[in-house]
Motif scaffolding. Structure first.
Motif, PDB file in Angstrom:
ATOM      1  N   GLN A 541       0.612  -1.242  -0.101  1.00  0.00           N
ATOM      2  CA  GLN A 541       0.095  -0.073  -0.112  1.00  0.00           C
ATOM      3  C   GLN A 541       0.784   1.268  -0.017  1.00  0.00           C
ATOM      4  O   GLN A 541       1.087   1.600   0.839  1.00  0.00           O
ATOM      5  CB  GLN A 541      -0.851  -0.086   1.186  1.00  0.00           C
ATOM      6  N   PRO A 542       1.009   1.954  -1.254  1.00  0.00           N
ATOM      7  CA  PRO A 542       2.222   2.896  -1.234  1.00  0.00           C
ATOM      8  C   PRO A 542       1.745   4.048  -0.301  1.00  0.00           C
ATOM      9  O   PRO A 542       2.309   4.905  -0.058  1.00  0.00           O
ATOM     10  CB  PRO A 542       1.816   3.548  -2.735  1.00  0.00           C
ATOM     11  N   ASP A 543       0.323   4.240   0.113  1.00  0.00           N
ATOM     12  CA  ASP A 543      -0.185   5.613   1.059  1.00  0.00           C
ATOM     13  C   ASP A 543       0.088   5.158   2.358  1.00  0.00           C
ATOM     14  O   ASP A 543      -0.418   5.822   3.227  1.00  0.00           O
ATOM     15  CB  ASP A 543      -1.760   5.836   0.482  1.00  0.00           C
ATOM     16  N   LEU A 544       0.594   4.235   2.729  1.00  0.00           N
ATOM     17  CA  LEU A 544       0.687   3.885   4.245  1.00  0.00           C
ATOM     18  C   LEU A 544       1.698   4.166   4.689  1.00  0.00           C
ATOM     19  O   LEU A 544       2.908   3.747   4.338  1.00  0.00           O
ATOM     20  CB  LEU A 544       0.341   2.123   4.318  1.00  0.00           C
ATOM     21  N   ALA A 545       2.033   5.091   5.621  1.00  0.00           N
ATOM     22  CA  ALA A 545       3.118   5.593   6.252  1.00  0.00           C
ATOM     23  C   ALA A 545       4.040   6.048   5.474  1.00  0.00           C
ATOM     24  O   ALA A 545       5.323   5.728   5.056  1.00  0.00           O
ATOM     25  CB  ALA A 545       3.778   4.355   7.214  1.00  0.00           C
ATOM     26  N   THR A 546       3.575   7.004   4.448  1.00  0.00           N
ATOM     27  CA  THR A 546       4.528   7.511   3.300  1.00  0.00           C
ATOM     28  C   THR A 546       5.607   8.288   4.008  1.00  0.00           C
ATOM     29  O   THR A 546       6.870   8.180   3.420  1.00  0.00           O
ATOM     30  CB  THR A 546       3.576   8.226   2.169  1.00  0.00           C
ATOM     31  N   ALA A 547       5.331   9.241   4.878  1.00  0.00           N
ATOM     32  CA  ALA A 547       6.431   9.914   5.559  1.00  0.00           C
ATOM     33  C   ALA A 547       7.570   9.267   6.196  1.00  0.00           C
ATOM     34  O   ALA A 547       8.786   9.422   5.909  1.00  0.00           O
ATOM     35  CB  ALA A 547       5.931  10.726   6.654  1.00  0.00           C
ATOM     36  N   LEU A 548       7.334   8.074   6.676  1.00  0.00           N
ATOM     37  CA  LEU A 548       8.263   7.044   7.365  1.00  0.00           C
ATOM     38  C   LEU A 548       8.884   6.500   6.147  1.00  0.00           C
ATOM     39  O   LEU A 548      10.272   6.366   6.384  1.00  0.00           O
ATOM     40  CB  LEU A 548       7.290   6.004   7.985  1.00  0.00           C
ATOM     41  N   ARG A 549       8.378   6.220   4.887  1.00  0.00           N
ATOM     42  CA  ARG A 549       9.051   5.607   4.026  1.00  0.00           C
ATOM     43  C   ARG A 549      10.175   6.530   3.356  1.00  0.00           C
ATOM     44  O   ARG A 549      11.269   6.211   3.083  1.00  0.00           O
ATOM     45  CB  ARG A 549       8.260   5.240   2.874  1.00  0.00           C
ATOM     46  N   GLN A 550       9.503   7.821   3.177  1.00  0.00           N
ATOM     47  CA  GLN A 550      10.519   8.767   2.619  1.00  0.00           C
ATOM     48  C   GLN A 550      11.775   9.036   3.516  1.00  0.00           C
ATOM     49  O   GLN A 550      12.796   9.298   3.023  1.00  0.00           O
ATOM     50  CB  GLN A 550       9.620  10.023   2.418  1.00  0.00           C
ATOM     51  N   GLN A 551      11.326   8.887   4.912  1.00  0.00           N
ATOM     52  CA  GLN A 551      12.470   9.240   5.805  1.00  0.00           C
ATOM     53  C   GLN A 551      13.578   8.201   5.736  1.00  0.00           C
ATOM     54  O   GLN A 551      14.674   8.471   5.614  1.00  0.00           O
ATOM     55  CB  GLN A 551      11.919   9.207   7.284  1.00  0.00           C
ATOM     56  N   PHE A 552      13.316   6.715   5.717  1.00  0.00           N
ATOM     57  CA  PHE A 552      13.975   5.963   5.432  1.00  0.00           C
ATOM     58  C   PHE A 552      14.890   5.965   4.249  1.00  0.00           C
ATOM     59  O   PHE A 552      16.365   5.677   4.229  1.00  0.00           O
ATOM     60  CB  PHE A 552      13.474   4.614   5.636  1.00  0.00           C
ATOM     61  N   GLU A 553      14.324   6.101   3.071  1.00  0.00           N
ATOM     62  CA  GLU A 553      14.878   6.338   1.799  1.00  0.00           C
ATOM     63  C   GLU A 553      16.058   7.539   1.717  1.00  0.00           C
ATOM     64  O   GLU A 553      16.968   7.281   1.236  1.00  0.00           O
ATOM     65  CB  GLU A 553      13.838   6.453   0.794  1.00  0.00           C
ATOM     66  N   GLN A 554      15.653   8.715   2.505  1.00  0.00           N
ATOM     67  CA  GLN A 554      16.429   9.546   2.508  1.00  0.00           C
ATOM     68  C   GLN A 554      17.892   9.320   3.204  1.00  0.00           C
ATOM     69  O   GLN A 554      18.964   9.600   3.006  1.00  0.00           O
ATOM     70  CB  GLN A 554      15.926  11.045   3.215  1.00  0.00           C
ATOM     71  N   GLN A 555      17.407   8.443   4.406  1.00  0.00           N
ATOM     72  CA  GLN A 555      18.764   8.101   5.129  1.00  0.00           C
ATOM     73  C   GLN A 555      19.455   7.114   4.909  1.00  0.00           C
ATOM     74  O   GLN A 555      20.740   6.707   5.140  1.00  0.00           O
ATOM     75  CB  GLN A 555      18.112   7.856   7.101  1.00  0.00           C
ATOM     76  N   LEU A 556      18.766   5.802   4.149  1.00  0.00           N
ATOM     77  CA  LEU A 556      19.470   4.730   3.879  1.00  0.00           C
ATOM     78  C   LEU A 556      19.610   4.419   2.618  1.00  0.00           C
ATOM     79  O   LEU A 556      20.200   3.412   2.251  1.00  0.00           O
ATOM     80  CB  LEU A 556      18.622   3.538   4.736  1.00  0.00           C
ATOM     81  N   GLY A 557      18.870   5.268   1.681  1.00  0.00           N
ATOM     82  CA  GLY A 557      18.852   4.764   0.171  1.00  0.00           C
ATOM     83  C   GLY A 557      17.726   3.789  -0.261  1.00  0.00           C
ATOM     84  O   GLY A 557      16.912   3.643   0.782  1.00  0.00           O
ATOM     85  N   ARG A 558      17.489   3.292  -1.425  1.00  0.00           N
ATOM     86  CA  ARG A 558      16.699   2.477  -1.753  1.00  0.00           C
ATOM     87  C   ARG A 558      16.741   1.346  -0.786  1.00  0.00           C
ATOM     88  O   ARG A 558      17.798   0.689  -0.786  1.00  0.00           O
ATOM     89  CB  ARG A 558      16.777   2.102  -3.218  1.00  0.00           C
ATOM     90  N   LEU A 559      15.409   0.718  -0.157  1.00  0.00           N
ATOM     91  CA  LEU A 559      15.385  -0.301   0.580  1.00  0.00           C
ATOM     92  C   LEU A 559      14.958  -1.626  -0.313  1.00  0.00           C
ATOM     93  O   LEU A 559      13.958  -1.552  -1.073  1.00  0.00           O
ATOM     94  CB  LEU A 559      14.455   0.163   1.708  1.00  0.00           C
ATOM     95  N   SER A 560      15.443  -2.907   0.094  1.00  0.00           N
ATOM     96  CA  SER A 560      15.148  -3.891  -0.402  1.00  0.00           C
ATOM     97  C   SER A 560      13.811  -4.517   0.120  1.00  0.00           C
ATOM     98  O   SER A 560      13.288  -3.823   1.232  1.00  0.00           O
ATOM     99  CB  SER A 560      16.145  -5.004  -0.226  1.00  0.00           C
ATOM    100  N   LEU A 561      13.112  -5.155  -0.414  1.00  0.00           N
ATOM    101  CA  LEU A 561      11.778  -5.631   0.230  1.00  0.00           C
ATOM    102  C   LEU A 561      11.953  -6.395   1.602  1.00  0.00           C
ATOM    103  O   LEU A 561      11.294  -6.015   2.305  1.00  0.00           O
ATOM    104  CB  LEU A 561      11.170  -6.545  -0.745  1.00  0.00           C
ATOM    105  N   ASN A 562      13.142  -7.100   1.780  1.00  0.00           N
ATOM    106  CA  ASN A 562      13.437  -7.557   2.973  1.00  0.00           C
ATOM    107  C   ASN A 562      13.611  -6.951   4.123  1.00  0.00           C
ATOM    108  O   ASN A 562      13.051  -6.846   5.260  1.00  0.00           O
ATOM    109  CB  ASN A 562      14.475  -8.625   2.890  1.00  0.00           C
ATOM    110  N   GLN A 563      14.542  -5.603   3.615  1.00  0.00           N
ATOM    111  CA  GLN A 563      14.596  -4.745   4.592  1.00  0.00           C
ATOM    112  C   GLN A 563      13.443  -3.902   5.123  1.00  0.00           C
ATOM    113  O   GLN A 563      13.326  -3.571   6.260  1.00  0.00           O
ATOM    114  CB  GLN A 563      15.802  -3.569   3.816  1.00  0.00           C
ATOM    115  N   GLN A 564      12.652  -3.915   4.102  1.00  0.00           N
ATOM    116  CA  GLN A 564      11.328  -3.127   4.510  1.00  0.00           C
ATOM    117  C   GLN A 564      10.497  -3.791   5.567  1.00  0.00           C
ATOM    118  O   GLN A 564       9.852  -3.414   6.266  1.00  0.00           O
ATOM    119  CB  GLN A 564      10.391  -2.851   3.172  1.00  0.00           C
ATOM    120  N   ARG A 565      10.445  -5.233   5.420  1.00  0.00           N
ATOM    121  CA  ARG A 565       9.687  -5.974   6.037  1.00  0.00           C
ATOM    122  C   ARG A 565      10.453  -5.972   7.678  1.00  0.00           C
ATOM    123  O   ARG A 565       9.338  -6.014   8.470  1.00  0.00           O
ATOM    124  CB  ARG A 565       9.613  -7.567   5.483  1.00  0.00           C
TER     125      ARG A 565
END
Length: 633
Positions: A541-565
């Motif tokens: 669900q792309p609209d779920l916790a979008t701010a959190l997702r953007q925060q991680f991508e800014q700090q850690l770069g592109r996340l793998s699916l396993n990292q996201q889990r």
């Protein structure tokens, strides 16, 4: 006048099964004396016998009785006697001979009560509800009223309508105030889905309104991670005469309900082989702490650097209230075995981040795992809710593959009208044969081959050839297929499933776990086309916790699916940490997290997941269909 057939008695005496009796006993002749019926209607309702007679004695008296209404009343008493003696099939046979139009009003109520008892024996719970509707208010004996309400309680509980089941027990308590059923009411209402309490539940009974207020307030406190003790005390002041007050006093003394978690230790591998996974979980935990600014003291310990003995020593010194972890299986097994060997309960609660081989039965512990075996339970529930009844489970012949199949089968209804079957393949080369066997295509082909041989033997054809036109047919009794392998295995399975389904038959949907949802590759994606799979909502669900997702991508770069889990797991672990003890004792309470809708059943964190379908290289989110039933009363 209606005469009880003599062979009814003999059939009952020789009774072996309901089917045998119904086949051997003819139906009763129609009554003929309508004048007698009119006269008997004016008589007083049948009174209970001063002494309980055997069911067979009631049958003998019914056979000798000349009054139609009295005769039918005696048959009702005979059925009741068989029920009281737990001879349910015999009771059912007697009920089948009763002609209700000759029953006096009170006897008709008795008749409905006995029919409800038989419906309960047959597991027809909706029929029980229909037959007992308002029955307790019309029956004139206390014992019968209690019996009707107990049947309603059982029927509603079996149907999952726990509010209505509790309401039946509340009414039961008015007829039998000496029997305290508050514990059972609590257990029922603690299983009510939290979404019901959040939406608000209304009831016209004052006692039920008190119970409803209790659970609505507790749910709100858990949602806000606020103390539950003050909530219970406030409820006591609002409902000083409520029959549940003694139970609430007991709850106030139970730390699992009122305990406030303040000091938390987190055990993760932050160096070594499992460091990447440990750091992802840690980042999720820190994100939750930052996001909500929770008033907690949190200590992180690197399980790769400390022995189990050292970890225990530090946990005691820190006087922690809750431990989150361990995560990796080697440390988890060592930690669990150490705890079991000590044979003493540690003072802290614990939220394990995996499932140990030997379960710790401490009721202050819960187990939270991103496990494809556990996903099979959610898949079975999902397929039931979608209306499927006949399912094939296909998976690799491994411990995990058989574990997935076993969990699915355990969750699948074991009742008439439902079926499931599991098939396994030992290697990829076995997949074609296993698919054909599972879909019964091999049997269809064998029949065709046999016909070809017969034709060749008995039909003379020009130049010694005979051409048959045929289509191999797959089995038509399947609703869905659940595949338990990973993406590579399902890529091999799916094409064989497609080509072995009848060309003009109904297409069978294929479901899978999150194991098939991997990083997109440059080839082979179309082999998964049409597969429907489950995964953490945050990944679908792309609209779920979008701010959190953007925060991680800014700090850690592109996340793998396993990292996201794993990030989502850490975030959710910290979210439920302050209320994990209460959730262990409130199975209906759910937390809508990033990894799913979470609740704790028998110490295990169960996840209701999101679902999506592969459509070429795209994912299409499947509509959620989880049923949150509302109370009927």
């Amino acid at each position: 006048m209606f005469i009880v057939p003599k062979k009814l008695l003999s059939c009952l005496f020789l009774f072996s099964s309901a089917a045998l009796v119904l086949a051997g006993c003819s139906s009763a002749p129609a009554p003929s004396d309508t004048g007698e019926r009119s006269e008997q209607t004016r008589t007083e309702p049948t009174q209970a016998q001063p002494k309980r007679l055997a069911a067979t004695e009631y049958l003998r008296r019914a056979q000798a009785e000349t009054s139609s209404s009295r005769q039918q009343a005696l048959l009702v008493q005979a059925a009741k006697g068989y029920f009281d003696d737990e001879q349910y099939q015999q009771a059912g046979v007697v009920l089948s001979f009763i002609q209700s139009r000759y029953l006096q009003p009170n006897d008709a109520l008795q008749y409905n009560l006995q029919r409800a008892r038989f419906a309960a024996y047959m597991g027809d719970w909706q029929r029980v509800v229909e037959l007992t509707d308002g029955l307790d208010q019309r029956l004139n004996q206390r014992e019968q009223r209690l019996q009707a309400l107990e049947l309603r309680h059982q029927a509603y509980a079996a149907q999952g309508d726990y509010v209505a089941a509790a309401a039946a027990l509340v009414s039961y308590g008015r007829y039998a105030p000496e029997q305290d059923r508050s514990e059972v009411v609590w257990q029922l209402l603690s299983s009510v889905p939290a979404e019901q309490w959040r939406a608000g539940v209304s009831h016209n009974d004052s006692v039920m309104r008190g119970w409803i207020q209790l659970f609505e307030r507790l749910t709100q406190a858990l949602d806000q991670s606020s103390p539950r003790g003050p909530v219970l005390q406030s409820w006591q002041r609002a409902f000083p005469q409520h029959p549940g007050r003694p139970l609430v006093e007991q709850l106030l003394a139970r730390p699992e309900i009122t305990a406030e978690i303040q000091r938390i230790a987190v055990l993760l591998p932050l160096t070594g082989q499992f460091a990447d996974a440990g750091k992802s979980v840690r980042n999720g935990i820190l994100a939750r702490l930052t996001d909500r600014e929770l008033p907690l003291q949190v200590y992180f310990y690197d399980t790769s650097q400390l022995s189990v003995e050292d970890l225990y020593q530090r946990l005691y010194e820190a006087e922690v209230d809750l431990v989150i972890g361990p995560l990796d299986r080697p440390t988890l097994e060592s930690f669990n075995q150490y705890a079991l060997q000590r044979n003493a309960k540690a003072p802290w609660a614990q939220l394990w981040l995996n499932n140990p081989e030997e379960k710790n039965t401490n009721d202050r512990h819960a187990f939270f795992a991103l496990d494809t075996v556990a996903e099979a339970s959610d898949a079975a529930n999902r397929l039931q809710q979608l209306g499927y009844q006949h399912v094939l489970v296909l998976g690799p012949d491994t411990n995990r593959g058989r574990g997935v199949a076993s969990r699915f089968v355990e969750q699948w209804p074991q009742q008439a009208g439902y079926s499931q079957r599991a098939q396994f393949y030992a290697a990829s080369t076995d997949i074609p044969d296993v698919v054909q066997q599972s879909l019964l295509v091999d049997r269809s082909q064998a029949r065709i081959d046999a016909i070809e041989r017969l034709v060749q033997q008995h039909v003379a054809a020009p130049r010694g050839t005979t051409e048959l036109h045929y289509e191999v047919r797959s089995r038509q009794d399947l609703d869905a297929i659940y595949v338990g392998g990973d993406a590579q295995q399902v890529r091999l399975l799916k094409p064989y499933i497609d080509v072995n389904l009848s060309a003009f038959g109904r297409r069978i949907p294929v479901y899978a776990s999150s194991s098939v949802h991997q990083e997109q590759l440059s080839r082979g994606e179309n082999d998964l086309d049409g597969v429907i799979f489950s995964d953490a909502p945050w990944l679908l669900q792309p609209d779920l916790a979008t701010a959190l997702r953007q925060q991680f991508e800014q700090q850690l770069g592109r996340l793998s699916l396993n990292q996201q889990r794993l990030l989502a797991m850490g975030y959710d672990a910290m979210a439920i940490a302050p209320k994990v003890l209460a959730m262990n004792h409130l199975p209906g309470y759910t937390h809508n997290g990033l990894t799913g809708q979470l609740r704790i059943i028998e110490q295990k964190v169960e996840r209701h997941l999101a679902w999506a379908k592969f459509e070429g290289h795209e994912l299409k989110l499947e509509r959620a269909s989880y049923d949150n039933p509302t109370s009927r009363h």
